[in-house]
Scaffold this motif. Sequence first.
Motif, PDB file in Angstrom:
ATOM      1  N   ASP A  44     -28.548 -49.161 -27.471  1.00 55.96           N
ATOM      2  CA  ASP A  44     -28.629 -49.281 -29.690  1.00 55.96           C
ATOM      3  C   ASP A  44     -28.778 -50.961 -29.564  1.00 55.96           C
ATOM      4  O   ASP A  44     -29.685 -50.991 -30.299  1.00 55.96           O
ATOM      5  N   ASP A  45     -28.715 -52.174 -28.329  1.00 61.04           N
ATOM      6  CA  ASP A  45     -28.991 -53.051 -29.048  1.00 61.04           C
ATOM      7  C   ASP A  45     -30.667 -53.866 -29.289  1.00 61.04           C
ATOM      8  O   ASP A  45     -31.232 -53.954 -30.133  1.00 61.04           O
ATOM      9  N   THR A  95     -21.632 -50.539 -34.072  1.00 59.26           N
ATOM     10  CA  THR A  95     -22.247 -49.761 -35.206  1.00 59.26           C
ATOM     11  C   THR A  95     -22.324 -48.886 -34.282  1.00 59.26           C
ATOM     12  O   THR A  95     -23.051 -48.191 -33.223  1.00 59.26           O
ATOM     13  N   PHE A  96     -22.898 -49.238 -31.941  1.00 55.30           N
ATOM     14  CA  PHE A  96     -23.143 -48.680 -31.517  1.00 55.30           C
ATOM     15  C   PHE A  96     -22.425 -47.368 -31.160  1.00 55.30           C
ATOM     16  O   PHE A  96     -21.068 -47.341 -30.812  1.00 55.30           O
ATOM     17  N   GLU A 118     -13.716 -46.610 -33.376  1.00 55.25           N
ATOM     18  CA  GLU A 118     -13.224 -46.970 -32.244  1.00 55.25           C
ATOM     19  C   GLU A 118     -14.406 -45.201 -31.702  1.00 55.25           C
ATOM     20  O   GLU A 118     -14.349 -44.702 -31.061  1.00 55.25           O
ATOM     21  N   SER A 119     -14.363 -43.873 -32.915  1.00 55.78           N
ATOM     22  CA  SER A 119     -15.316 -43.100 -32.720  1.00 55.78           C
ATOM     23  C   SER A 119     -17.161 -43.512 -32.546  1.00 55.78           C
ATOM     24  O   SER A 119     -16.591 -42.650 -30.768  1.00 55.78           O
ATOM     25  N   ASN A 120     -17.313 -44.370 -33.000  1.00 55.63           N
ATOM     26  CA  ASN A 120     -18.715 -44.982 -31.829  1.00 55.63           C
ATOM     27  C   ASN A 120     -18.411 -44.632 -30.311  1.00 55.63           C
ATOM     28  O   ASN A 120     -19.247 -45.509 -29.741  1.00 55.63           O
ATOM     29  N   ALA A 121     -17.422 -45.810 -29.918  1.00 51.69           N
ATOM     30  CA  ALA A 121     -17.023 -46.128 -28.660  1.00 51.69           C
ATOM     31  C   ALA A 121     -16.740 -44.910 -27.037  1.00 51.69           C
ATOM     32  O   ALA A 121     -16.724 -44.881 -26.687  1.00 51.69           O
ATOM     33  N   ARG A 156     -19.352 -43.473 -24.755  1.00 50.65           N
ATOM     34  CA  ARG A 156     -18.718 -43.222 -23.119  1.00 50.65           C
ATOM     35  C   ARG A 156     -19.220 -41.720 -23.579  1.00 50.65           C
ATOM     36  O   ARG A 156     -20.289 -41.790 -21.663  1.00 50.65           O
ATOM     37  N   ILE A 157     -19.057 -41.219 -24.183  1.00 52.99           N
ATOM     38  CA  ILE A 157     -20.159 -39.674 -23.816  1.00 52.99           C
ATOM     39  C   ILE A 157     -21.402 -40.023 -23.333  1.00 52.99           C
ATOM     40  O   ILE A 157     -21.910 -39.487 -22.423  1.00 52.99           O
ATOM     41  N   GLU A 158     -21.842 -40.931 -24.456  1.00 55.51           N
ATOM     42  CA  GLU A 158     -23.505 -40.711 -23.900  1.00 55.51           C
ATOM     43  C   GLU A 158     -23.573 -41.690 -22.493  1.00 55.51           C
ATOM     44  O   GLU A 158     -24.765 -41.121 -21.840  1.00 55.51           O
ATOM     45  N   LEU A 159     -23.146 -42.414 -22.111  1.00 51.06           N
ATOM     46  CA  LEU A 159     -23.556 -42.908 -21.122  1.00 51.06           C
ATOM     47  C   LEU A 159     -23.135 -42.053 -19.738  1.00 51.06           C
ATOM     48  O   LEU A 159     -23.663 -42.128 -18.600  1.00 51.06           O
TER      49      LEU A 159
END
Length: 279
Positions: free
Chosen positions: A231-232, A246-247, A184-187, A191-194
């Motif tokens: 990430d991919d 993991t993204f 959940e933290s990664n998700a 959103r922060i990065e996008l």
Amino acid sequence: MDWRGRRGSRNIEDRRRSRVGSIGGIGGAGFLAVLLIGWALGVDVTPLLEGTTGSQAPRELSAADQEAAEFVSVTLADTEEVWAQVFADQLDARYRPPVLVLFSQATGSPCGGANGATGPFYCPLDRKAYLDTAFFATMERQLGASGDFAAAYVVAHEIGHHVQNELGILDEANALRARVGEAESNAISVRIELQADCFSGIWARHAEAQFGSLEPGDIEEAINAARRIGDDTLQRAAGRVPMPHTFTHGTSEQRMRWFERGYGSGRLVDCDSFGADRL
């Protein structure tokens, strides 16, 4: 990007003349290779780089070093003017610009050690962005993201995190990340990065209108950079099967689309990645 001979920012803290040396017995190209691997894999390689030794003699800056600093300074100045105008027009608020720290190989920050292992980053604790301009060469040679506007996109993305900090978004998102599990933290991180990508697109649109500094092909350079650091794409380049859970920054397609979203709109309200059903 038309940047030479234009105003630079005063909000630059240049630490590149500080002591440098080999790290953990790794020098030169080997050092950069280890950092690139760590950055691409999303792995903290700091334990591998312990045992720094260095000379007290100041580092001499090359002509290329100086040009890179001038480029970053002009790009930062452009972000200052653009975001001051955007805040005034869209929020009726005052924009407080950050300081950008230039360093070579490694330096310290309140958010932890800064080095090439994780690429450029923004620290909300001291309101500073951190950048080793050698990352621009890494982008071009190892990641295939060339061009001065690709480098400008990187600067604008980190300043996008500062905009999030100014708006109170970063504190709220990071507080939520601290209360949830890793996936959940990664998700939330995605959103922060996008959103920062979207904000960099807003900057590009307004820079084009305010300064006429964009040249043919510049936007394509930024979009290509966003694609190369998804990430991919990075996980595939590292020989791994992409694992979405993991993204932390978003896929190549997402990063390109959110940059284009900001560039196409120019409005903060259209960069709400946290309220979006589809990223």
